[in-house]
Write an enzyme that holds these catalytic residues in place. Structure first.
Site, PDB file in Angstrom:
ATOM      1  CG  LEU A  80      38.757  50.152  43.108  1.00 35.95           C
ATOM      2  CD1 LEU A  80      39.394  50.207  41.648  1.00 35.95           C
ATOM      3  CD2 LEU A  80      38.775  51.190  43.673  1.00 35.95           C
ATOM      4  CG  HIS A  90      31.196  45.720  43.856  1.00 36.99           C
ATOM      5  ND1 HIS A  90      31.062  46.734  43.337  1.00 36.99           N
ATOM      6  CD2 HIS A  90      32.033  44.765  42.801  1.00 36.99           C
ATOM      7  CE1 HIS A  90      31.564  46.807  42.150  1.00 36.99           C
ATOM      8  NE2 HIS A  90      31.967  46.023  41.840  1.00 36.99           N
ATOM      9  CG  HIS A 101      30.392  40.470  42.061  1.00 40.62           C
ATOM     10  ND1 HIS A 101      30.147  41.361  41.485  1.00 40.62           N
ATOM     11  CD2 HIS A 101      31.732  40.404  41.837  1.00 40.62           C
ATOM     12  CE1 HIS A 101      31.212  42.054  41.095  1.00 40.62           C
ATOM     13  NE2 HIS A 101      32.211  41.437  41.025  1.00 40.62           N
ATOM     14  CG  HIS A 138      44.782  41.363  41.839  1.00 35.30           C
ATOM     15  ND1 HIS A 138      44.845  41.542  40.291  1.00 35.30           N
ATOM     16  CD2 HIS A 138      43.642  41.592  42.250  1.00 35.30           C
ATOM     17  CE1 HIS A 138      43.560  42.120  40.211  1.00 35.30           C
ATOM     18  NE2 HIS A 138      43.128  42.280  41.290  1.00 35.30           N
ATOM     19  CE  LYS A 185      30.263  44.340  37.162  1.00 36.72           C
ATOM     20  NZ  LYS A 185      31.511  44.037  37.978  1.00 36.72           N
ATOM     21  CB  ALA A 209      41.219  47.117  43.119  1.00 33.21           C
ATOM     22  CG  HIS A 241      32.485  48.701  39.022  1.00 32.57           C
ATOM     23  ND1 HIS A 241      33.428  47.768  39.589  1.00 32.57           N
ATOM     24  CD2 HIS A 241      32.951  49.787  39.440  1.00 32.57           C
ATOM     25  CE1 HIS A 241      34.208  48.622  40.511  1.00 32.57           C
ATOM     26  NE2 HIS A 241      33.941  49.842  40.282  1.00 32.57           N
ATOM     27  CG  ASN A 258      37.333  41.723  35.703  1.00 37.52           C
ATOM     28  OD1 ASN A 258      36.865  40.340  35.896  1.00 37.52           O
ATOM     29  ND2 ASN A 258      37.689  42.426  36.347  1.00 37.52           N
ATOM     30  CG  HIS A 285      36.598  39.201  39.887  1.00 36.53           C
ATOM     31  ND1 HIS A 285      36.561  39.805  38.679  1.00 36.53           N
ATOM     32  CD2 HIS A 285      35.833  39.925  40.654  1.00 36.53           C
ATOM     33  CE1 HIS A 285      35.968  40.960  38.918  1.00 36.53           C
ATOM     34  NE2 HIS A 285      35.490  40.817  40.128  1.00 36.53           N
ATOM     35  CG  LEU A 286      36.156  31.556  39.156  1.00 39.09           C
ATOM     36  CD1 LEU A 286      35.410  30.335  38.691  1.00 39.09           C
ATOM     37  CD2 LEU A 286      36.707  31.072  40.580  1.00 39.09           C
ATOM     38  NE  ARG A 287      41.497  38.034  39.143  1.00 40.35           N
ATOM     39  CZ  ARG A 287      40.866  39.223  39.188  1.00 40.35           C
ATOM     40  NH1 ARG A 287      40.015  39.399  38.250  1.00 40.35           N
ATOM     41  NH2 ARG A 287      41.315  39.838  40.239  1.00 40.35           N
ATOM     42  CG  ASP A 330      34.288  42.229  43.758  1.00 40.41           C
ATOM     43  OD1 ASP A 330      34.576  41.623  42.870  1.00 40.41           O
ATOM     44  OD2 ASP A 330      34.501  43.561  44.048  1.00 40.41           O
TER      45      ASP A 330
END
Ligand code: DOR
Ligand code: ZN
Length: 347
Positions: A218, A173, A14, A250, A98, A262, A135, A42, A16-18, A246
């Site tokens: 979150l 998560h 899980h 940011h 997801k 978050a 989620h 996302n 996030h690589l943006r 996760d």
């Protein structure tokens, strides 16, 4: 006490690589240590179709090179076309789908409001063996934020699994003893990822003695008894539990704001933190299952054949406090204790 530990190269189930400058800045932090990762969809706008997932995969590969395999996911919306999902999976473009309840977290506005409206997609996924990654939080404003995970299990997850027992599901998560118990109650087709930071922090770490925005994520960290239940699950050797960091970057200005984002960014030091958590629990021998074996087993993928070595240092290791990116600096997760385990440089 062992001073070095060699493991099959771990995977992050899980992540996030943006995109754009943030992707370019932070993806090497994961690719350095992990072989594969499940990539969250996302983005703004979200990754909704197979074609969008294929294009995003190419943008990731352009940054990481061939040594890292991004396993793509689609962002489920009430307009998702079941045929596109099944075709993208059959073509090897996506690994999973997801579910974000609309409004639950970062960039979830296009998520699902009414689970009945995605029933056709879920049935097609069950039929094709495509996992659903949840989620797991309700968004009902009446439900206290600390209870949203437990209520999701009762109101959404359990009814869904009863209605579609063939559907493979990952509870992403997890943050509560309730989720640990639920995952343990299911004999098959249910897995659960646990993040690095939820093994370390409880809500006091975030809120007592001052608010620490870099610990805000979150689902939000819960009471100490829940953190302890997560550690017990992670070190148990039970293959239903596996690492999903996760790691969610940011830029600092978005974290340190009146309404801060978050996400904890743990990609840089995750393996050092985990080695320390497992060592402190007397379970270093179980780390391999949690980071290198259980997730691959759930997804039906081979365990990686190359290895990494973790070395224990007497003096604390150093790691960057921030990663500078073209989208601004990103603060690396501070576990609140010195780290002694270091990933040895590749031979
Ligand atoms: O803390 C989080 N950050 N939780 C999520 O569910 C999303 C993520 C993000 O994308 O920033
Ligand atoms: Zn996430």
């Amino acid at each position: 006490m062992s001073t070095s530990l060699t493991l099959p190269r771990p995977d992050d189930w899980h992540l996030h690589l943006r995109d754009g400058a943030m992707l370019a800045g932070i993806a090497p932090e994961s690719a350095r240590h992990f072989a594969r990762a499940i990539i969250m969809p996302n983005l703004v706008p979200p990754v909704v179709t197979g074609a969008e997932a294929a294009a995003y995969r190419e943008r990731i590969r352009a940054v990481t090179g061939p040594g890292f395999t991004p396993l793509m996911t689609l962002y489920l919306t009430e307009g998702t076309d079941p045929a596109d999902v099944v075709a993208a999976h059959a073509a090897g473009i996506i690994t999973a789908v997801k579910l974000y309840p609309a409004g639950a977290t970062t960039n979830s506005a296009s998520g699902v409001r009414d689970i009945d409206r995605v029933r056709g997609v879920l049935e097609a996924m069950a039929e094709a063996g495509i996992p659903l990654l949840t989620h797991g939080e309700v968004t009902d404003p009446e439900v206290d934020i600390f209870d949203r995970e437990a209520v999701f299990i009762d109101r959404v997850l359990d009814p869904l699994r009863r209605a579609l027992p063939a559907l493979r599901v990952v509870m992403e998560h997890i943050t509560t003893a309730d989720a640990v118990d639920y995952a343990r109650s299911a004999p098959e087709r249910l897995g659960a990822t646990i993040t690095t930071h939820h093994l370390v922090i409880n809500r006091n770490h975030m809120l007592a003695g001052g608010i620490r925005p870099h610990y805000y994520c979150l689902p939000v960290a819960k009471r100490e008894r829940h953190r302890a239940a997560l550690v017990a699950a992670a070190i148990s050797g039970d293959a239903r539990f596996f690492l999903g960091t996760d790691s969610a970057p940011h830029a600092d200005d978005a974290k340190l704001a009146a309404c801060g984002c978050a996400g904890c960014f743990t990609a840089t030091n995750t393996l050092s933190v985990l080695a320390q958590v497992f060592e402190a629990a007397g379970a270093l021998d179980r780390l391999e299952g949690f980071v290198s074996r259980h997730g691959a087993g759930f997804y039906g993928l081979p365990v990686n054949t190359d290895t990494i070595t973790l070395e224990r240092r007497d003096t604390p290791i150093s790691y960057p406090a921030k990663i500078e990116t073209g989208a601004g600096p990103v603060t690396v997760f501070d576990p609140g204790f010195p780290l002694h385990w270091q990933v040895a440089p590749a031979a």
